[in-house]
Design a protein around this motif. Structure first.
Motif, short mmCIF file in Angstrom:
data_model
loop_
_atom_site.label_atom_id
_atom_site.label_comp_id
_atom_site.label_asym_id
_atom_site.label_seq_id
_atom_site.Cartn_x
_atom_site.Cartn_y
_atom_site.Cartn_z
N GLU A 116 8.81 29.61 59.69
CA GLU A 116 9.51 30.70 59.02
C GLU A 116 10.74 31.12 59.82
N LYS A 117 11.84 31.34 59.12
CA LYS A 117 13.05 31.83 59.77
C LYS A 117 12.91 33.32 60.04
N THR A 118 12.99 33.69 61.30
CA THR A 118 12.90 35.10 61.67
C THR A 118 14.09 35.47 62.53
N ASN A 119 14.50 36.72 62.43
CA ASN A 119 15.64 37.18 63.21
C ASN A 119 15.30 37.20 64.70
N VAL A 120 16.30 36.94 65.53
CA VAL A 120 16.13 36.95 66.97
C VAL A 120 16.77 38.23 67.50
N VAL A 121 15.99 39.03 68.22
CA VAL A 121 16.46 40.33 68.69
C VAL A 121 16.73 40.27 70.18
N TRP A 122 17.92 40.74 70.57
CA TRP A 122 18.28 40.80 71.98
C TRP A 122 19.38 41.84 72.15
N LYS A 123 19.19 42.77 73.09
CA LYS A 123 20.21 43.77 73.37
C LYS A 123 20.89 43.43 74.68
N PRO A 124 22.16 43.02 74.61
CA PRO A 124 22.86 42.67 75.86
C PRO A 124 23.08 43.91 76.72
N THR A 125 23.20 43.69 78.00
CA THR A 125 23.44 44.78 78.94
C THR A 125 24.77 45.47 78.62
N LYS A 126 24.74 46.80 78.62
CA LYS A 126 25.91 47.56 78.20
C LYS A 126 27.10 47.36 79.14
N ASP A 127 26.84 47.27 80.43
CA ASP A 127 27.94 47.18 81.39
C ASP A 127 28.30 45.74 81.75
N PHE A 142 26.86 25.01 73.33
CA PHE A 142 27.02 24.71 71.91
C PHE A 142 25.73 25.12 71.21
N LEU A 143 25.79 26.12 70.35
CA LEU A 143 24.63 26.62 69.62
C LEU A 143 24.88 26.33 68.14
N LEU A 144 24.24 25.29 67.64
CA LEU A 144 24.58 24.75 66.32
C LEU A 144 23.43 24.97 65.34
N GLY A 145 23.80 24.99 64.03
CA GLY A 145 22.77 25.07 63.00
C GLY A 145 22.02 26.39 62.99
N ILE A 146 22.71 27.52 63.29
CA ILE A 146 22.08 28.83 63.21
C ILE A 146 22.09 29.29 61.74
N PHE A 147 20.92 29.66 61.20
CA PHE A 147 20.91 30.07 59.79
C PHE A 147 21.67 31.39 59.65
N THR A 148 22.39 31.55 58.55
CA THR A 148 23.38 32.62 58.44
C THR A 148 22.78 34.03 58.45
N GLU A 149 21.51 34.15 58.07
CA GLU A 149 20.90 35.48 58.05
C GLU A 149 20.57 35.99 59.46
N CYS A 150 20.62 35.10 60.43
CA CYS A 150 20.22 35.45 61.79
C CYS A 150 21.33 36.24 62.50
N ASP A 151 20.95 37.29 63.19
CA ASP A 151 21.90 38.03 64.01
C ASP A 151 22.37 37.13 65.16
N LEU A 152 23.60 37.37 65.63
CA LEU A 152 24.16 36.51 66.66
C LEU A 152 24.16 37.12 68.06
N SER A 153 23.85 38.39 68.17
CA SER A 153 23.99 39.04 69.47
C SER A 153 23.06 38.45 70.53
N TRP A 154 21.97 37.78 70.10
CA TRP A 154 21.06 37.18 71.07
C TRP A 154 21.73 36.11 71.91
N THR A 155 22.80 35.52 71.39
CA THR A 155 23.45 34.44 72.14
C THR A 155 24.13 34.95 73.40
N LEU A 156 24.30 36.28 73.53
CA LEU A 156 24.98 36.82 74.70
C LEU A 156 24.14 36.73 75.97
N PHE A 157 22.86 36.39 75.84
CA PHE A 157 22.10 36.23 77.08
C PHE A 157 22.63 35.05 77.90
#
Length: 473
Positions: free
Chosen positions: A373-384, A331-346
């Motif tokens: 400060e609210k900053t974007n979270v960057v994460w690139k999930p594995t392609k395969d 359960f990942l709650l209270g994520i500010f809307t400007e933040c990218d969501l792809s980091w959650t795939l880790f």
């Protein structure tokens, strides 16, 4: 000639309910609030002694009246002494001996009031001395003065530790303990848990260490403690060195170091809940810094960022796979809307049996002073990456079509066993509702209209052979 209808005798002492046996009447009273039970006893001579025969009692100091906390505690303590008398005379005609009415469940909520503690301690020890008590709960708080100082909290904390030491029998029977607004010495909490041999649940609300810049260390290898809850606990960090039976930890609103909790030997840990805003002086952290590799039974993880900075860092799955091998719900709650969501795939990469992911998104209109400060979270999930067990993806706060649909398609491409996607409007926010009078108090429904729903579904299913069910609320 037809006989007149039979008239029931509805006198107070001869009504149908009062004709029931004592056991049935006591069973009825045990389902009432204690004040209602006592009032019922005052209505009838038949019911008068029944409140004294209850085997389950909850006495709350908040139900008593008085001009000062001392007067309130006078009333509370007097009621406790009367109701917790364990020897009750038998019914008339059954002799002069006494029948023992064991108290199976006792919940006492009261203030730390020195003049009354000895009476409460003795009364409870009388109750548990019969060995029939299955549940004993204390909820103890500082009395309500105008303000609390560090010195006053420390003084009340010392009074509490003296109280627990003076009545070891009562505390050895405790199954649940809640403490509010007390300050502790460095080893007090460990000593308390160790002394309460039956304690399963400990909650510390707005408590602190006498030196709040020191670490709270809990080392209880022989205890039965299963649940620990820390709400606004004032210390540099909480270190759970050893708690072999611990199953659930809840830590909310910490003000000092990250991570707020470090887990040691906790092999039975099942549920972890971390809820807090992040302040400017707090840095983000990785979950592997916090969670112990002994916590291989962890099944549910709740992280609430309260619409502020994301205080965890994505990390390589090899750091978490051993800990997350039995994780089924995130359960990942209270994520500010400007933040990218792809980091959650880790989490997908690190948790092979994960079945449910729930997200909530919102940008709160109220931000605390000195918030990070609210900053974007960057994460690139594995392609395969191909995840076989994720079944449900639930998202609250789907007002941004592009960001949400792009994320959902990302999940769909990797979670090959996904069955259901549920998209909701914004989750209710108490802070926004409290400061913006134009917002409805119960939150708001999704802004997504019927045309938008069709468009979202088309975008999610375009070029996909997936049979996943898509629900937009």
């Amino acid at each position: 000639m037809e006989s007149p209808p039979h008239k029931l005798n509805v006198g107070r002492d001869e009504d149908r309910i009062s004709a029931l046996t004592d056991d049935l009447l006591v069973g009825i009273l045990e389902r009432l609030d204690l004040r209602q039970a006592v009032r019922a006893g005052a209505l009838s001579t038949r019911w008068r002694d029944l409140p004294y025969r209850l085997s389950r009692l909850h006495l709350d100091v908040g139900h008593f009246q008085g001009a000062t906390p001392l007067e309130v505690m006078d009333a509370f303590t007097g009621a406790a002494q009367r109701l917790l008398s364990v020897a009750v005379p038998l019914a008339e005609g059954e002799g002069a001996s006494a029948a023992i009415i064991p108290i199976k469940s006792l919940v006492l909520s009261f203030y730390m009031s020195s003049p009354h503690l000895s009476a409460i301690g003795r009364t409870v020890e009388d109750v548990v001395s019969y060995g029939k008590t299955e549940c004993l709960e204390f909820s103890i708080s500082s009395p309500p003065p105008a303000s609390y100082t560090a010195l006053l909290l420390a003084e009340i904390g010392q009074q509490f530790m003296s109280f627990s030491g003076a009545y070891p029998v009562a505390f050895s029977w405790l199954t649940s303990l809640t403490l509010k607004r007390l300050a502790f010495g460095p080893s007090d909490v460990t000593e308390l848990i160790s002394a309460c041999g039956r304690l399963r649940h400990l909650t510390l609300k707005l408590c602190r260490l006498i030196d709040p810049h020191s670490t709270l260390k809990i080392d209880v290898p022989c205890s039965r403690i299963q649940e620990l809850e820390f709400f606004g606990f004032g210390c540099r960090q909480i270190e759970l060195i050893s708690a072999p039976k611990l199953r659930q930890v809840w830590c909310q609103n910490w003000l000092f170091d990250n991570p707020p909790v470090c887990f040691g030997h906790v092999p039975e840990l099942r549920v972890v809940r971390l809820f807090s805003k992040t302040m400017a002086w707090q840095a983000s952290f990785t979950l592997s810094e916090c969670l112990s590799k002994s916590a291989t039974n962890l099944s549910k993880l709740h992280l609430d960022f309260l619409h502020q900075m994301i205080w965890i860092q994505p990390e390589h799955p090899k750091q978490l796979t051993a800990i997350f091998r039995n994780l089924t719900s995130v359960f990942l709650l209270g994520i500010f809307t400007e933040c990218d969501l792809s980091w959650t795939l880790f989490f997908l990469e690190a948790a092979p049996v994960l079945q449910n992911i729930a997200l909530s998104r919102h940008s709160c209109i109220m931000t605390l002073e000195n918030s990070a400060e609210k900053t974007n979270v960057v994460w690139k999930p594995t392609k395969d990456l191909k995840h076989l067990n994720l079944k449900v993806l639930l998202i609250f706060g789907c007002e941004d079509e592009d960001k949400v649909t792009n994320y959902v398609r990302l999940v769909m491409g990797r979670a090959v066993g996904l069955n259901s996607i549920v998209l909701h409007g914004e989750y209710p926010c108490e802070d926004c509702n409290a400061t913006d009078l134009e917002r409805p108090k119960m939150g708001k429904a999704s802004k997504v209209g019927e045309a938008s729903r069709r468009r979202i579904k088309e975008r999610l299913t375009h070029g996909s052979s997936s049979s996943v069910e898509i629900v937009i609320c």
